[in-house]
Design a protein around this motif. Sequence first.
Motif: not given
Length: 311
Positions: A154-156, A160-164, A195-196, A201-204
């Motif tokens: 989940m954190i990876a 990955i979304l951040l580093l792009r 959104i992700y 956060v919401a799902v967890c």
Amino acid sequence: MNDFSNVSSTLSLQGFDLPPGTIIPAFIFATLGYIFIVFCNLGLLTTIIVNKSLHEPMYVLLLNLPINDLIGSTALFPQIIKELLWDTRTIQFSSCVTQAFFIHIYATGAVFILTAMAYDRYVAICRPMKYNTIMNNAHLMKIISLVWLSNILMIAVLFILLLRLPRCRSLLTHTYCDNPSLLQLVCANTTINNIYGLMTVAVCQVITIGLIVFTYIQILIACFRNKRSDTRSKALQTCATHLIVFLIFECLGLFTITSYRLADISPHLRKFSGIAAMILPPALNPIIYGLKTKEIRTKASKFFQQRFNPS
């Protein structure tokens, strides 16, 4: 705003803005705090590992909590101590991303581990005759693997979304690195990231809080049905200890997450809540579980007596 080629790999942290006379006391407090957290969590970890009588599902799950606390503390404290000692507010982008990654691993891992421990207590109290069958070694390893693998995956994906995304800023508006702070350095559309992040956060929260509420309602019902007052008291004490730890972490963590989305909130309050969420649980967890759990308290006392007073 669209020229990303000259963006520095060195980031600036906002820091604590401490008066000159308080820097040395703050450095001493941070250093001693880190030593205290490491000592207490290693003590809890060692006590469980070296005592075969504690190699039960409850304590094997608990073993993951000090490991997780050490990950979070080690991701945070060295950078804070360095900042206070050398009066520097800079950090390399790669180091910042690494720190943020492990801080998020710690935060998500704490919630998942506490949920797994609540499930274990539910089986032990509500289905005691089938406890050994349900919580066998294979099932226990599946739970621990699910906790860590889902956390890391989940954190990876989050990073990955951040580093792009390209950066065009280098000033972090926080005292340490995390995903929301790093997103503020981006000059691109962050809708997918937001959104992700909110979805995870919401799902967890829905899954973990839902499971914990369900298990504790069932535990309370089972306890009040039990006519043996000593059994009921022990069960309630164990669950109360677990619930205190969970509530402390949840309140601090949710406030920190929410504070990023409230424009009117004081930046000093955001800093305090963020630091408190990283310091208080790792400091309190080994004390709460060590003092409130008789088996751990007894074994830890014997262990340290043998080491420091062999006679």
